[in-house]
Each structure stands twice: as C-alpha cells, then as structure tokens.
Design a protein around this motif. Structure first.
Motif: not given
Lengths: 218, 218, 218
Positions: A132, A139, A143-146, A148-149, A151-152, A160, B39, C148
């Motif tokens: 983590m 991650a 998310v803040l940049a809109g 999908v992370p 790593l997923l 990861a 994911g 965003v």
C-alpha cells in the motif's frame, strides 16, 4: 527486529529519491491532463506522499512523517517546479522517470513493510501495508486525475507484483529473524529489478480466465 | 452496553460471510471492467474491507481489524480466486451474489454501529459510522473502477437506506438500553429484508423535486 | 499559543455557516448530476465535513469533531433538505452560494491551521493541513460525483491559492507569536477577499510553461 535497513542518513536519501521520482510522475500526469500550477503541485504531493500517509494513518503513526519532516514535504514541490518549467524535456526522458519510479517502488515497499513490522503488525498484513505504501500514492494520483488506477488494468506493465515481491521477502525475512540492512537492501533490489524487467519485456498480469484481451469492454 | 450481538464465533462467521460476498462483488466488477489479476484481487480487498477500515480509522481503532485478523484479510483473496477461474458461472448466479451482499450489508451496518458505540460515540454519529461501514467499501470499489458510486444515483435500488434503517435501530435500541443479541439480530434482519424487497420490487430513492427521471443529464 | 481565534460561540457559528455553504455546494452538484435523495444527502455531508475529517485523522484527533458535535453533523442535512425542495431557486442564487462558500473557505483554512498548530505541528505542515481542511471536502465531492476536482484544472477560478494564503498567514503569525483573535480574523478575511476577487475578475492559475490553453486535451 531492527528498524534500520541501512544507516538513517542513507535511508533518508533513498526515501527522498523515491519521493522525488513519484513527485515527477504526478506532476507530469498533471501537465498531460492540462491541469494548472496548483494541480501540478497537488498531484506531485499526493503521488509522492499519499502511500506513506495511508500507511501511517492505518498503523496509528500520526501525524504521518510526511507532515513532520520538512524534506518529505518540500521535495515534491521541487519536482513540481521542475516539471512546470521543463516538462517537454522531462517528457522526452520519460523512460528515465520510469527508472526513478521503479527505484521508489522498491524503496517504499521495503521501508513500508519494515515500519509496519516495527509497529507490531504480523508479517502478512505488514507486507500488505508495504504494498500500500508503494502503490497508494500512484492510485490516488490516478483517481484525482479522473483515470482508472494504472495498476488495476492490463494496459500497464505489472507494478503491484514487484512491490508485493519485495514486501513479502521482507516479511519472510523478519519471520525467519534474517532481516538486516543487507537482506532488506537485497529485497528492495529484487523489487526494482523485477519492475525494470517488466518494463523492458512488457510483462503484464493475466486477465481472468476466458476474458480475451482483444475485444472491447462491452 | 454489550459489544456482543451474538456469540463471538457466530459473529465472526457472519462477518466473514459478509466479507466474502463483498469480495465477490468487487472481483466481479473488476472482471466486467476487464481488469487483470492484480485488479481483481485489489478490488476484492478494497470492497470487502474498505468500509471497516474507514470506520476503524475514524474511531481510532488502529491498526484496523482488517489488518490484524488473518481471516478478514484472506477471505477476499479467496473470493478473488474463485472469480478469476469461474466468473462466467458466478455472473450467471449474480442474483445469488446480490443476496449474499444484502446479508453483508445487514451484518456490517449493525456491527459497525455497535463498534462505534463501544468506542464511546453518541448514537447518531454511531449510526452514521454503521452506515459508512456498510456502504464505504462499495463506494471505494466504484471510485477505483472509474464509476460513480451506485448508491448515489437513482439507477440502483436503495442501498444506503436499509443500512441506515439497521444502524438507526441499533442506535435507538442502545439509547433505550434495549440492545442485546436478539434485538440487534432483529435489526440486521430488518435491514437485510428491506434491501431484498428493494431488489425484488425495484424500490429507488426519489430524485429532487422537479427533476424528471426521463430526460438526459444535460 | 491560543486555540481561540474568536470566542468559542462565535467560532462555532462561523464554522456552521461554512459547513452549511459547503453542504449546499455538495447538494447542488448532486442535483445537477441527477443523483437521488440519498446521493444529495451523502454529497452534502462529504463536502461539508470531509476536509475536517481528513485533518483530524491525520493529526490524530479522533473521533473527528464532525462525529462528536451534533451541529456539525446535522447542518449538511439541512442544506441537503433545502436543496431537495428548492434547488431551482438555489441554482438561481448560485452566485450567493459561491459567496457563502468563499466564506467557508476562509474560516476553514484558518481554523484548520490553528487546530494543527495546537496539535504540535510545525508551521509549514500546519498550513498544508489548513489548506487540506479547506479544499478536501470539495475534492472528495468532485471525485465521488465522477468529476476531476475543480481545484486542479484551469477552468475554475483559483481556490486553493486563497486558502494557502490564509493558512500561510496564520502559520507565519504563529511563528512570530502574533497569532490572536484579531490577526487570525484578518487572515481569514484576506483569504475570503482574494477568493471573491478571483471570482469577480476570473483569476486563474497558470498552465505549465508552453502548454497553450486553447487546444484540446488530446
């Protein structure tokens, strides 16, 4: 169990290099998304410090070190300022930033696991917290940049997994009473190496059985 | 006030069933979004444990139980593995997963409220924390997957309302000194029943006055 | 150093006005996104209380005041109910809501910084926490609504900058032992004024050097 994986000074320098690399990656994404100067600074800070803050809040180490050590706090701002003025040059050396970032990933997964162990966590959850620490900031950045992370989903090389490898090695070494500066340094090195190999050879995590990688999302 | 709503063993089994169901819902969404194996595992963990971790961090119960009890940590990984190999079969029994999930919702809203009360919270904020325990993991799941949390918009049957009902019942029972294993079990049962009825009959929360449900978002 | 910037009663009234304004902004966005009644209430709560909860969790002031003071918890619900019934009228007085919101921004950045200082933080991280208190709720609001965060991109007038100004002034005053009710009130007033001027004259933060503001994101 020792809290030191290397001498404190070397540890801090390694940490700051990782923070700087993560800060660059946040700031560069902000520029790519056409965020303004505030957005660049915020995304640099969140990417660089987010994982460590999550870890510290979860283990009860508050206020988090990101808010008590000035170097931790100022370094992402330096990365943001560099990006603000010289981002075209940085983007050209994007490969270079990815190498830095791999370095940060290795340092953070090991340092995060060790800190969790020092707070009395069992090896398995300590390794989870190490992961983590290493992936949390990225991650939050996405998310803040809109987005999908990264790593997923399978469009990005495994990220990861090397962190999990480094964290699991540290947790295993601790369980076997073999954790010391040399072995934990090796664990970090292995995590970094696997990440760099993944980038070089395009290693990706598999999709679920029966999910083709070619067809649209549907 | 008792911390037990049922015997600890039964409580843990109920918890793990809820965690398993939440883990399945996270893993299935990950497959639907075509995320990779990492994911799927991450979304299963976050969905199953996110609400409880948020609650524990807010009330100061750190490290959260999700990081100290191995069963809590491993159960979502089992759900992720099952989904990875047999997701087409699981998707066909999606209705079955929704029933499990309703069960988890009922257990978590009651257990979350009781834990908050045991940490000295007043009934109203304790009920709010119970709701957060029940719906937090699903909200994090949706945000990470790049979707607006299902509980916010009117295309999904009411989800937070049954949780609020269960939590409010527990808080009210505590205020009246009537909280015991039987009454709290009943509160959970009522929450589960309302959620299942909502699914069966398509109950939705109303839009704001004057906002038609037929026209586009604009 | 005094924890009081004004008398406790006046402080609480100022706080509640800020919370109310933030609650309105969350509820109005929920209506605009066509969320249902639950979504309106959740977004009002998260916007109004999110920044303070983040701050309290980071400094270890748990449970956060938002969960212990009933007024803090109920005020956003009042804003949500008003919005639910009279949102067309509120939307027409959107300008009015923005003024309220600027007021909340000023109060929160100052109060957040002072609380962090009182918990023993150094001035610079205390100022960062003041900014987080002021802007955190709005950022959570935007992420939950699938947008965003407004504070990151250049289509919105500067929001974090006035908060940073107010927080930095408080931190500087504290370092100079000049923090008292009058000076901290002035710091809040300056933050509010700068935000209102930014709205009036369309002040925005610059994009990174060489990034045109006219062309698409690509």
């Amino acid at each position: 169990m020792s809290t030191v994986i290397v001498s404190p000074v070397v540890q801090e320098i390694l940490d700051l290099i990782g923070i700087f690399a993560f800060g660059l990656s946040g700031a560069l994404l902000a520029v790519r998304k056409r965020f303004d100067a505030v957005g660049i600074a915020v995304l640099a800070e969140v990417t660089a410090l987010g994982g460590g803050v999550l870890r510290d809040v979860v283990i009860g180490a508050v206020p988090p070190v990101a808010f008590t050590d000035m170097g931790y706090f100022v370094t992402p701002l330096v990365a943001a300022a560099l990006t603000y003025f010289w981002h075209p040059r940085l983007a050209r050396i994007n490969r270079f930033v990815l190498i830095f970032d791999a370095f940060g990933l290795g340092v953070f997964c090991v340092a995060g696991t060790i800190k969790a162990l020092n707070y009395g966590m069992h090896p398995l959850p300590a390794a989870a917290l190490g992961v983590m620490t290493a992936i949390g900031g990225g991650a939050l950045r996405d998310v803040l940049a809109g987005e999908v992370p990264a790593l997923l989903h399978p469009e990005s090389e495994i990220y990861a997994v090397p962190a999990l490898l480094g964290s699991a090695l540290v947790a295993g070494l601790a369980a076997l009473h073999l954790l010391n500066p040399v072995t934990s340094g090796l664990a970090a090195l292995i995590a970094v190496t696997v990440r760099l190999l993944a980038l070089r050879f395009g290693w990706r995590a598999p999709l679920a059985r029966g999910v083709g990688s070619g067809d649209g999302e549907g």
